[in-house]
Write a protein that holds these residues in place. Structure first.
Motif, PDB file in Angstrom:
ATOM      1  N   TRP A  43     -11.495  -5.916  -1.907  1.00 22.63           N
ATOM      2  CA  TRP A  43     -11.768  -4.843  -0.943  1.00 22.63           C
ATOM      3  C   TRP A  43     -12.453  -5.403   0.298  1.00 22.63           C
ATOM      4  O   TRP A  43     -12.068  -5.104   1.427  1.00 22.63           O
TER       5      TRP A  43
ATOM      6  N   SER B 290       0.834  -1.205   0.000  1.00 19.81           N
ATOM      7  CA  SER B 290       0.000   0.000   0.000  1.00 19.81           C
ATOM      8  C   SER B 290       0.868   1.255   0.000  1.00 19.81           C
ATOM      9  O   SER B 290       0.382   2.353  -0.254  1.00 19.81           O
TER      10      SER B 290
ATOM     11  N   ALA C  72      -7.690   3.520  -5.779  1.00 18.63           N
ATOM     12  CA  ALA C  72      -7.170   3.768  -4.438  1.00 18.63           C
ATOM     13  C   ALA C  72      -8.296   3.724  -3.415  1.00 18.63           C
ATOM     14  O   ALA C  72      -9.480   3.795  -3.750  1.00 18.63           O
ATOM     15  N   GLU C  73      -7.926   3.651  -2.142  1.00 21.13           N
ATOM     16  CA  GLU C  73      -8.913   3.405  -1.088  1.00 21.13           C
ATOM     17  C   GLU C  73      -9.918   4.535  -0.907  1.00 21.13           C
ATOM     18  O   GLU C  73     -10.945   4.364  -0.271  1.00 21.13           O
TER      19      GLU C  73
ATOM     20  N   GLY D  12      -4.727   2.123  -6.805  1.00 26.04           N
ATOM     21  CA  GLY D  12      -4.618   1.211  -5.672  1.00 26.04           C
ATOM     22  C   GLY D  12      -3.525   0.183  -5.872  1.00 26.04           C
ATOM     23  O   GLY D  12      -2.812   0.175  -6.880  1.00 26.04           O
TER      24      GLY D  12
ATOM     25  N   CYS E 299     -11.822  -6.679  -7.858  1.00 29.41           N
ATOM     26  CA  CYS E 299     -11.541  -5.560  -6.974  1.00 29.41           C
ATOM     27  C   CYS E 299     -12.502  -5.500  -5.804  1.00 29.41           C
ATOM     28  O   CYS E 299     -12.103  -5.208  -4.671  1.00 29.41           O
TER      29      CYS E 299
END
Length: 512
Positions: free
Chosen positions: A508, A40, A408-409, A386, A504
């Motif tokens: 997540w 990350s 991305a988060e 991400g 994805c």
């Protein structure tokens, strides 16, 4: 401002009316499986240890401007900062700022003294220097405020008369760090040890000797559990495109000390900064040469076991400090963005950009600390991309290349971000059959089509700091398929909320 508005209108015109271009490239991705996963904290930055010697030059650790720019690189997670490089092997820690008070450290290492005596006439002032406790304090205050995680490169040329690593000074630094309550992300020992003969033909640290030093360091760090950090990276060799370097890299990882390394790493640059041309930065064959090095590195790491992942411990466009007027210009983006894409899809865990400041390849200008074009690229990457990578395919052209990640988060679970570039001297249409509805487009071009520009336009607006304490808004333009890409441009694209990747969204929720 009128000029900015004009260019923005011109860019909108291109996005919607440039689609009459005949050549269309189709880009697809596998939405159902994750190809690879990076850290990350995938994108890190470096500072050269030589800046300590030169009192940081124009890089003021207390500057609000510098802190604002540093924080801009960490929208969701801290950014790794590695302080190291060639001068790391000339640096001695001392709790005092006075050289006369530290003779004990020089006397503790006869080989170290001999090395420095032989290199006093070398260029770039390659002689010993001292990092005081006060400077170490300043570094830690800076990384805490800047949202960085520190990896520090220790001096491997502190040697005993038997030519073994002398750990005395490293222990002194660790004791001080523990006493002050500082935390570390990790450590490194030496810089490009396979290439010390470039400094002096009499200096030789073999892969086996380096392995012994790393094993000793791992034992020492075990005595400092509150500060040691989880990362031990090395051997920090030059790039893996020559047999002697590959042998050194392999031999080190096979040693007992090599087995203690959590993050095997090497350094990579595409071209010689003294001879590089504009055309080199957009040459698809030069860009493609990098992937073979990653395949070699991954194969060696896999054979040595421990389920470790490869790092790029130091990397940029051109070695020798960069190519003046190129490595700090708009055109440098193509090497940087492609390197991120190729690294991520080849399971590299972390890429350390040389450098945040210092040299012609820095993200910040050496005199003004103003952002160079690659700074803005890095900010966008950190905000939008991400760490889960999807397999991407494009039709026909090595000069139009794209990569796909889970977003991305900060974005909806399952959303995807694509990024890529047009290396051609003519515009192209790029279509994404899997993307429906409106696309959020971040198109980056050179002002006035000048590839040597020290600025970059985002959707027609030049990116600049609005004050020493704030970055500009980075606003996308809405568009639909196909996306027109002007000559020598690059782009980030976020799909509409209706488009998502099954892989994805599963990823997540598994991480939540």
């Amino acid at each position: 401002m009128g000029g900015f508005r004009c260019r923005r209108c011109f860019m909108i015109f291109f996005l919607f009316f440039g689609k009459c271009q005949l050549d269309t490239i189709s880009v697809t991705f596998d939405a159902n499986s994750i190809r690879s996963t990076t850290s990350s904290q995938f994108v890190g930055v470096t500072l050269d240890s030589g800046l300590i010697r030169h009192k940081w030059e124009n890089f003021d650790l207390r500057s609000l401007k510098v802190l604002t720019l540093a924080k801009g690189l960490s929208p969701y997670t801290n950014t790794y900062l590695r302080i190291g490089g060639t001068f790391a092997d000339f640096c001695t820690f001392t709790p005092s700022a006075l050289k006369n008070d530290t003779e004990q450290y020089r006397k503790a290492s006869a080989f170290h003294d001999l090395f420095y005596e032989m290199t006093r006439s070398k260029p770039k002032n390659q002689t010993e220097f001292y990092m005081s406790a006060r400077i170490w304090d300043e570094i830690h205050k800076f990384i805490q405020e800047a949202k960085f995680d520190l990896i520090f490169d220790l001096n491997v040329l502190m040697r005993t008369e038997a030519n073994e690593w002398n750990s005395t000074n490293a222990i002194q630094l660790l004791k001080y760090t523990q006493r002050k309550g500082y935390r570390m992300a990790g450590w490194e020992l030496g810089n490009e040890p396979n290439s010390f003969h470039h400094l002096n033909s009499s200096i030789n640290v073999t892969a086996e000797s380096l392995g012994q030093a790393y094993y000793r360091l791992s034992q020492i760090l075990a005595d400092f559990p509150t500060i040691r950090g989880r990362i031990l990276t090395g051997p920090s060799t030059t790039q893996l495109n020559k047999k002697p370097t590959i042998r050194y890299f392999t031999s080190f990882l096979e040693t007992k000390g090599g087995e203690t390394v959590t993050s095997p790493n090497f350094h990579q640059y595409y071209v010689n900064g003294r001879t590089a041309t504009v055309g080199d930065f957009t040459n698809s064959e030069i860009l493609d040469s990098f992937e073979d090095e990653l395949k070699t590195g991954n194969m060696i790491v896999a054979l040595t076991g421990n389920e470790r992942k490869l790092w790029l411990g130091e990397t940029s466009s051109a070695y020798g400090g960069g190519a003046e007027g190129l490595s700090d210009a708009f055109v440098a983006a193509f090497m940087w963005l492609d390197k991120l894409g190729v690294s991520a899809k080849n399971n590299v865990d972390v890429v350390m950009r040389q450098s945040l400041y210092g040299g012609k390849y820095a993200l910040l200008d050496a005199k003004t600390t103003n952002p160079n074009p690659d700074y803005w690229l890095t900010v966008l990457y950190r905000r939008l991309v991400g760490n889960k990578v999807l397999t991407t395919s494009s039709s026909r052209s090595p000069d139009v290349r794209f990569y796909t990640h889970c977003s991305a988060e900060g974005y909806l679970p399952g959303s995807v971000t694509l990024y890529g570039m047009n290396l051609r001297s003519v515009g192209v249409n790029v279509t994404f059959p899997q993307l429906d509805g409106q696309l959020k487009i971040y198109l980056l071009t050179a002002p006035n089509q000048d590839l040597k520009s020290r600025f970059v336009d985002l959707n027609g607006v030049t990116l600049e700091m609005t004050s020493d304490t704030s970055l500009p808004q980075m606003i996308p333009i809405s568009g639909t398929n196909p996306v027109y890409m002007p000559p020598f441009s690059y782009v980030f694209i976020l799909a509409d909320e209706k488009t998502y990747s099954k892989a994805c969204i599963h990823s997540w929720y598994n991480l939540s």
